[in-house]
Scaffold this motif. Structure first.
Motif, PDB file in Angstrom:
ATOM      1  N   ALA A   1      14.387  -5.953  38.275  1.00 21.83           N
ATOM      2  CA  ALA A   1      13.807  -4.649  37.918  1.00 21.83           C
ATOM      3  C   ALA A   1      12.444  -4.441  38.564  1.00 21.83           C
ATOM      4  CB  ALA A   1      13.701  -4.527  36.402  1.00 21.83           C
ATOM      5  N   ALA A   2      11.641  -5.485  38.641  1.00 22.24           N
ATOM      6  CA  ALA A   2      10.310  -5.347  39.247  1.00 22.24           C
ATOM      7  C   ALA A   2      10.415  -4.898  40.689  1.00 22.24           C
ATOM      8  CB  ALA A   2       9.564  -6.678  39.164  1.00 22.24           C
ATOM      9  N   VAL A   3      11.400  -5.412  41.399  1.00 20.09           N
ATOM     10  CA  VAL A   3      11.604  -5.046  42.805  1.00 20.09           C
ATOM     11  C   VAL A   3      12.026  -3.579  42.915  1.00 20.09           C
ATOM     12  CG1 VAL A   3      13.002  -5.503  44.858  1.00 20.09           C
ATOM     13  CG2 VAL A   3      12.142  -7.410  43.482  1.00 20.09           C
ATOM     14  N   ASN A   4      12.916  -3.138  42.056  1.00 23.33           N
ATOM     15  CA  ASN A   4      13.355  -1.740  42.106  1.00 23.33           C
ATOM     16  C   ASN A   4      12.240  -0.772  41.737  1.00 23.33           C
ATOM     17  OD1 ASN A   4      16.008  -2.010  43.027  1.00 23.33           O
ATOM     18  ND2 ASN A   4      16.798  -2.439  40.976  1.00 23.33           N
TER      19      ASN A   4
ATOM     20  N   SER B   1      17.215 -13.852  46.731  1.00 19.95           N
ATOM     21  CA  SER B   1      17.904 -14.214  45.492  1.00 19.95           C
ATOM     22  C   SER B   1      17.678 -13.204  44.382  1.00 19.95           C
ATOM     23  CB  SER B   1      17.431 -15.594  45.028  1.00 19.95           C
ATOM     24  OG  SER B   1      16.031 -15.579  44.775  1.00 19.95           O
ATOM     25  N   TYR B   2      16.632 -12.368  44.510  1.00 17.66           N
ATOM     26  CA  TYR B   2      16.356 -11.402  43.449  1.00 17.66           C
ATOM     27  C   TYR B   2      16.031 -10.006  43.981  1.00 17.66           C
ATOM     28  CZ  TYR B   2      11.441 -12.594  44.497  1.00 17.66           C
ATOM     29  OH  TYR B   2      10.231 -12.816  45.112  1.00 17.66           O
ATOM     30  N   GLY B   3      16.341  -9.756  45.263  1.00 21.00           N
ATOM     31  CA  GLY B   3      16.154  -8.434  45.839  1.00 21.00           C
ATOM     32  C   GLY B   3      14.963  -8.311  46.750  1.00 21.00           C
ATOM     33  N   PHE B   4      14.251  -9.415  46.955  1.00 24.76           N
ATOM     34  CA  PHE B   4      13.074  -9.412  47.826  1.00 24.76           C
ATOM     35  C   PHE B   4      13.224 -10.500  48.875  1.00 24.76           C
ATOM     36  CE2 PHE B   4       8.845 -11.180  48.843  1.00 24.76           C
ATOM     37  CZ  PHE B   4       8.259 -10.054  49.393  1.00 24.76           C
ATOM     38  N   ASP B   5      12.845 -10.199  50.100  1.00 26.59           N
ATOM     39  CA  ASP B   5      12.961 -11.159  51.201  1.00 26.59           C
ATOM     40  C   ASP B   5      11.743 -12.077  51.205  1.00 26.59           C
ATOM     41  OD1 ASP B   5      13.513 -12.513  53.559  1.00 26.59           O
ATOM     42  OD2 ASP B   5      12.703 -10.905  54.812  1.00 26.59           O
TER      43      ASP B   5
ATOM     44  N   ALA C   1      27.436  -7.172  56.712  1.00 26.17           N
ATOM     45  CA  ALA C   1      27.570  -8.280  55.752  1.00 26.17           C
ATOM     46  C   ALA C   1      26.580  -8.123  54.604  1.00 26.17           C
ATOM     47  CB  ALA C   1      27.363  -9.608  56.465  1.00 26.17           C
ATOM     48  N   ALA C   2      25.328  -7.800  54.944  1.00 29.54           N
ATOM     49  CA  ALA C   2      24.287  -7.696  53.915  1.00 29.54           C
ATOM     50  C   ALA C   2      24.573  -6.564  52.937  1.00 29.54           C
ATOM     51  CB  ALA C   2      22.930  -7.493  54.568  1.00 29.54           C
ATOM     52  N   TYR C   3      25.088  -5.445  53.467  1.00 30.16           N
ATOM     53  CA  TYR C   3      25.266  -4.268  52.623  1.00 30.16           C
ATOM     54  C   TYR C   3      26.724  -4.062  52.205  1.00 30.16           C
ATOM     55  CZ  TYR C   3      20.443  -2.948  53.498  1.00 30.16           C
ATOM     56  OH  TYR C   3      19.081  -2.931  53.547  1.00 30.16           O
ATOM     57  N   SER C   4      27.501  -5.115  52.280  1.00 28.11           N
ATOM     58  CA  SER C   4      28.899  -5.032  51.847  1.00 28.11           C
ATOM     59  C   SER C   4      28.964  -4.797  50.338  1.00 28.11           C
ATOM     60  CB  SER C   4      29.633  -6.330  52.174  1.00 28.11           C
ATOM     61  OG  SER C   4      30.887  -6.363  51.523  1.00 28.11           O
ATOM     62  N   PRO C   5      29.802  -3.861  49.884  1.00 31.17           N
ATOM     63  CA  PRO C   5      29.918  -3.627  48.434  1.00 31.17           C
ATOM     64  C   PRO C   5      30.463  -4.838  47.689  1.00 31.17           C
ATOM     65  CG  PRO C   5      31.613  -2.423  49.659  1.00 31.17           C
ATOM     66  CD  PRO C   5      30.670  -2.963  50.666  1.00 31.17           C
ATOM     67  N   ASP C   6      31.093  -5.755  48.428  1.00 30.05           N
ATOM     68  CA  ASP C   6      31.652  -6.953  47.799  1.00 30.05           C
ATOM     69  C   ASP C   6      30.681  -8.120  47.769  1.00 30.05           C
ATOM     70  OD1 ASP C   6      34.105  -5.603  47.511  1.00 30.05           O
ATOM     71  OD2 ASP C   6      34.680  -6.133  49.563  1.00 30.05           O
ATOM     72  N   LYS C   7      29.479  -7.923  48.273  1.00 31.04           N
ATOM     73  CA  LYS C   7      28.502  -8.995  48.321  1.00 31.04           C
ATOM     74  C   LYS C   7      28.101  -9.422  46.912  1.00 31.04           C
ATOM     75  CE  LYS C   7      23.777  -9.992  49.930  1.00 31.04           C
ATOM     76  NZ  LYS C   7      24.036 -11.278  50.567  1.00 31.04           N
ATOM     77  N   ASP C   8      28.072 -10.713  46.681  1.00 26.07           N
ATOM     78  CA  ASP C   8      27.607 -11.228  45.402  1.00 26.07           C
ATOM     79  C   ASP C   8      26.090 -11.238  45.382  1.00 26.07           C
ATOM     80  OD1 ASP C   8      30.169 -11.696  44.458  1.00 26.07           O
ATOM     81  OD2 ASP C   8      30.254 -13.695  45.360  1.00 26.07           O
ATOM     82  N   GLY C   9      25.503 -10.691  44.340  1.00 24.99           N
ATOM     83  CA  GLY C   9      24.060 -10.711  44.223  1.00 24.99           C
ATOM     84  C   GLY C   9      23.403  -9.634  45.057  1.00 24.99           C
TER      85      GLY C   9
ATOM     86  N   LEU D   1      18.780   5.131  48.951  1.00 24.69           N
ATOM     87  CA  LEU D   1      19.005   4.457  47.670  1.00 24.69           C
ATOM     88  C   LEU D   1      19.740   3.139  47.884  1.00 24.69           C
ATOM     89  CD1 LEU D   1      19.819   7.597  45.543  1.00 24.69           C
ATOM     90  CD2 LEU D   1      17.622   6.496  45.961  1.00 24.69           C
ATOM     91  N   GLN D   2      19.158   2.318  48.758  1.00 25.18           N
ATOM     92  CA  GLN D   2      19.682   1.005  49.115  1.00 25.18           C
ATOM     93  C   GLN D   2      18.505   0.051  49.290  1.00 25.18           C
ATOM     94  OE1 GLN D   2      23.268   1.465  52.012  1.00 25.18           O
ATOM     95  NE2 GLN D   2      21.852   3.084  52.565  1.00 25.18           N
ATOM     96  N   ALA D   3      18.809  -1.237  49.318  1.00 22.70           N
ATOM     97  CA  ALA D   3      17.751  -2.233  49.511  1.00 22.70           C
ATOM     98  C   ALA D   3      17.065  -2.011  50.858  1.00 22.70           C
ATOM     99  CB  ALA D   3      18.354  -3.633  49.461  1.00 22.70           C
ATOM    100  N   PRO D   4      15.733  -2.193  50.933  1.00 26.11           N
ATOM    101  CA  PRO D   4      14.857  -2.771  49.908  1.00 26.11           C
ATOM    102  C   PRO D   4      14.328  -1.773  48.895  1.00 26.11           C
ATOM    103  CG  PRO D   4      13.575  -2.353  51.870  1.00 26.11           C
ATOM    104  CD  PRO D   4      14.985  -1.939  52.202  1.00 26.11           C
ATOM    105  N   PHE D   5      14.718  -0.492  48.999  1.00 20.66           N
ATOM    106  CA  PHE D   5      14.202   0.505  48.074  1.00 20.66           C
ATOM    107  C   PHE D   5      14.863   0.384  46.704  1.00 20.66           C
ATOM    108  CE2 PHE D   5      13.583   2.141  52.337  1.00 20.66           C
ATOM    109  CZ  PHE D   5      12.282   2.587  52.292  1.00 20.66           C
TER     110      PHE D   5
END
Length: 702
Positions: A527-530, A63-67, A50-58, A516-520
């Motif tokens: 952008a700050a998270v990436n 909310s911004y890429g950080f837990d 669910a978390a890594y679904s290509p159809d996931k919104d956001g 090359l996936q979250a959290p990396f």
């Protein structure tokens, strides 16, 4: 002569240690409290999907890429930044019972396993699929148990049949081709001083424990490991069908201890200069007089004039010990080495006993992985790039590769600016450093040219044979490099591997798709998270080419002296400060991080984070980042770095890594922020906080 064909990267370093033990082929890599895989695995798999679904919104995380929900904001950032960023996650997360450690790398490794399993389940239904056939052969546990020891017995009998040491020496190259280690090892890689040509390198081996200190250092922990290892040796001899195993195990241990006494330390063995010792075969024979090295190499069908000997005094000492050792002891050691090497494809009585020592005793892992997980790993070891091609096609979008390329270019540019601004480096050296940077090759996602497995025979009903044929195939492929053009297209990791590496002789940095996936990295994240995640990883790999070992290689990947004496002096002074900083980190009572052994990785973390921060600020084009969830852009950058290193370890695994791993523990990797002035500006730590360093004590290199 164990030829390192599965992952043989001369002069290459990776972002983190991939496996719990290079010896335990069946041991899980993974961290501390226990949760049953049977109870949690399906739920965890569903959550990952669910978390890594290509159809996931956001973004995948928060909310911004950080837990942010995983933070412990009651902790003071200056007292324990790692806890501040990850405290609730650490409190709420249990280490699965089939893992020795657990963190962001293992979350993605589990996701990769899920996806590869999906591919392989489909491949099983394709009659012509080699990957499907290999996976099918591994899953057929009933056939493995039915065959018992019959597949391996002919090889064990050949060892028993060696009537003298000449006959045993003749088995060494056969053992190497089959994937069985001996008293020394070797592989074909680029010649460090002539990287346009391949050469055979020989290195010390001959011990079953992960480090020489486990034989030689007197303390309660190692005494316990030694006692357990002797029982393991006796049990493996018994499983091979031998008698009087306790006394024979003691004799193997005594021989291996004598080998440990002549082996080089990890620190010396990691030194590119000390380990470059080129000699003729006549010189090798003269040095290693207790073994006929030329005869062994000729039996390997090698036509060579020179070799690189990594640890000459060790090879000399091992050869002497081989000449003096009892033939029966040497044969017994090879019997155990064989069962250890083949444990993964033998009945559970062998595999379970092997795992009980290397997986449980040394790393604290309670249970072996489920058979399908081991089958995924085995199949990747046999036809990994066939699987990787399907993985990349399904799970690595072209858009991700393009966005990653932009980040890499930005971080490379930031490194160039750093070099230009160095006060301690001389202009001539700067010019060469810029040239080296300009010559970098970047590999992202997957190879442009895939490995050809057409000559490899696999059978659905022959697991043991598949392993032997795969080892033979890899050995022959590695040997075939001699006299051939450099394979600049070749990768040392699979697309589905969660890691990254720098290869000095190739002057390249490599980032497989799976990392090359979250959290990396998440194209939908802030952008700050990436930049704090994959940006720092990019910087880490770039800076490896300028660390204590990588800096010894020039723009063509040659081991050479291209720094002025004053540059070397300034660089080594900063390195000594960093060594002292990490030497002071006490992980267990009396057990500290090895600052010298981990120096290259610590430089990589320090420089990588510094360079990534510069690249992030440059990406803002002079503007200030917006505040999100009460966090500034700089705060999000540093928090992202700390989140990447979330990990829990079992005590045994962490103790083992302190001895064997060239990387510092994850918490201490996060602490590298204490050397960056901008971290102080972002979090305002108090002067009496644990992580606070006075400006003059902060280590600055690049």
């Amino acid at each position: 002569m164990k030829i390192a064909t599965k992952f043989a990267l001369a002069g290459a370093v990776s972002l983190w240690a991939l496996s719990a033990s290079a010896i335990a082929q069946d041991a899980s890599s993974g961290p501390a409290a226990s949760a049953s895989p049977a109870d949690t695995e399906e739920a965890a798999k569903a959550a990952r999907a669910a978390a890594y679904s290509p159809d996931k919104d956001g973004p995948v995380l928060g909310s911004y890429g950080f837990d942010s929900a995983g933070m412990d904001t009651s902790a003071a950032p200056g007292e324990n930044f790692y806890r501040y960023a990850n405290g609730k996650w650490l409190d709420d997360t249990a280490i699965p019972s089939d893992k020795s450690n657990y963190g962001m790398f293992t979350v993605l490794a589990d996701l990769s396993n899920d996806r590869v399993r999906e591919v392989l389940e489909e491949e099983r239904n394709i009659e012509t699929s080699k990957a499907g056939a290999v996976y099918d052969s591994y899953l057929n546990a009933d056939l493995v148990e039915e065959l018992g020891m019959a597949p391996v017995n002919p090889w064990l009998d050949s060892i028993r049949g060696a009537q003298n040491k000449i006959a045993l020496q003749q088995l060494i190259p056969v053992a190497a081709r089959n994937g069985v280690g001996s008293v020394f090892g070797g592989y074909v890689g680029q010649d460090d001083k002539d990287p346009d040509n391949y050469i055979l390198s020989i290195y010390q081996s001959g011990t079953g424990l992960p480090d020489r200190d486990m034989y030689l250092v007197e303390n309660e922990k190692f005494a316990d490991i030694r006692a357990a290892y002797k029982v393991y040796l006796a049990d493996m001899l018994a499983l091979a069908g031998e008698e009087n195993t306790i006394a024979r195990a003691e004799a193997i241990f005594a021989f291996e201890k004598s080998v440990a006494e002549v082996q080089w330390t990890r620190e010396d063995s990691s030194d590119s200069t000390k380990t470059y010792n080129k000699m003729t075969l006549a010189e090798l024979d003269d040095m290693a007089w207790g073994m006929d090295m030329t005869a062994i190499l000729k039996a390997s069908s090698l036509k060579i004039d020179h070799v690189i000997v990594a640890q000459p005094s060790a090879i000399k000492g091992i050869a002497k010990l081989f000449a003096e050792a009892d033939l029966g002891v040497l044969k017994d050691q090879m019997l155990v080495n064989s069962l250890r090497s083949f444990a993964n494809v033998l009945p559970d009585k062998v595999a379970d006993r092997n795992f009980a020592f290397y997986g449980t005793k040394l790393s604290g892992t309670p249970e072996r992985e489920a058979r399908w997980k081991r089958g995924v790993g085995f199949t990747e070891g046999v036809v990994g790039e066939d699987v990787g091609k399907s993985y990349a096609e399904r799970f690595f979008p072209a858009e991700t590769k393009a966005e990653m390329k932009k980040l890499v270019d930005n971080v490379l540019a930031a490194m160039g600016r750093r070099i230009e601004g160095l006060s301690w480096m001389q202009p001539a050296t700067k010019a060469k450093a810029r040239q080296k940077l300009a010559n970098f090759t970047t590999k992202i996602g997957y190879p442009d040219q895939w490995r050809d497995y057409s000559a490899l025979e696999v059978r659905r009903d022959d697991l043991f044979g598949n392993m032997i044929r795969s080892n033979n195939f890899d050995y022959d492929d590695n040997m075939a490099k001699l006299g051939s053009p450099i394979r600049r297209w070749e990768w040392g990791m699979l697309p589905q591997t969660v890691n990254a590496y720098a290869n000095f002789s190739m002057n390249e940095i490599v980032f497989p798709a799976a990392i090359l996936q979250a959290p990396f990295f998440d194209p939908k994240a802030d952008a700050a998270v990436n930049y704090g995640g994959i940006g720092a990883v990019i910087g880490h790999e770039i800076s490896h080419h300028f660390d204590d070992q990588g800096a010894k290689y020039d723009e063509k990947g040659r081991l050479s002296d291209w720094w002025t004496p004053s540059d070397v002096k300034a660089f080594e002074a900063a390195g000594k400060k960093l060594i002292a900083q990490y030497d002071a980190y006490e992980i267990f009572p009396g057990a500290f991080v090895k600052g010298e052994y981990t120096l290259g990785e610590n430089i990589g973390d320090l420089a990588g984070l510094t360079i990534a921060y510069d690249a992030y600020r440059a990406s803002l084009n002079g503007a200030e980042a917006p505040v999100i969830d009460g966090m500034t852009g700089d705060q999000r950058f540093f928090l992202s770095w700390a989140q990447v290193w979330r990990r829990k370890y079992r005590d045994a695994e962490l103790q083992r890594r302190l001895i064997t791993d060239s990387h510092s523990p994850s918490e201490q990797r996060a602490w590298v922020v204490r050397n960056l002035d901008k971290w102080y500006d972002a979090f305002n730590p108090e002067k009496d906080d644990k992580l606070f360093l006075n400006p003059e004590d902060r280590v600055r290199i690049w």
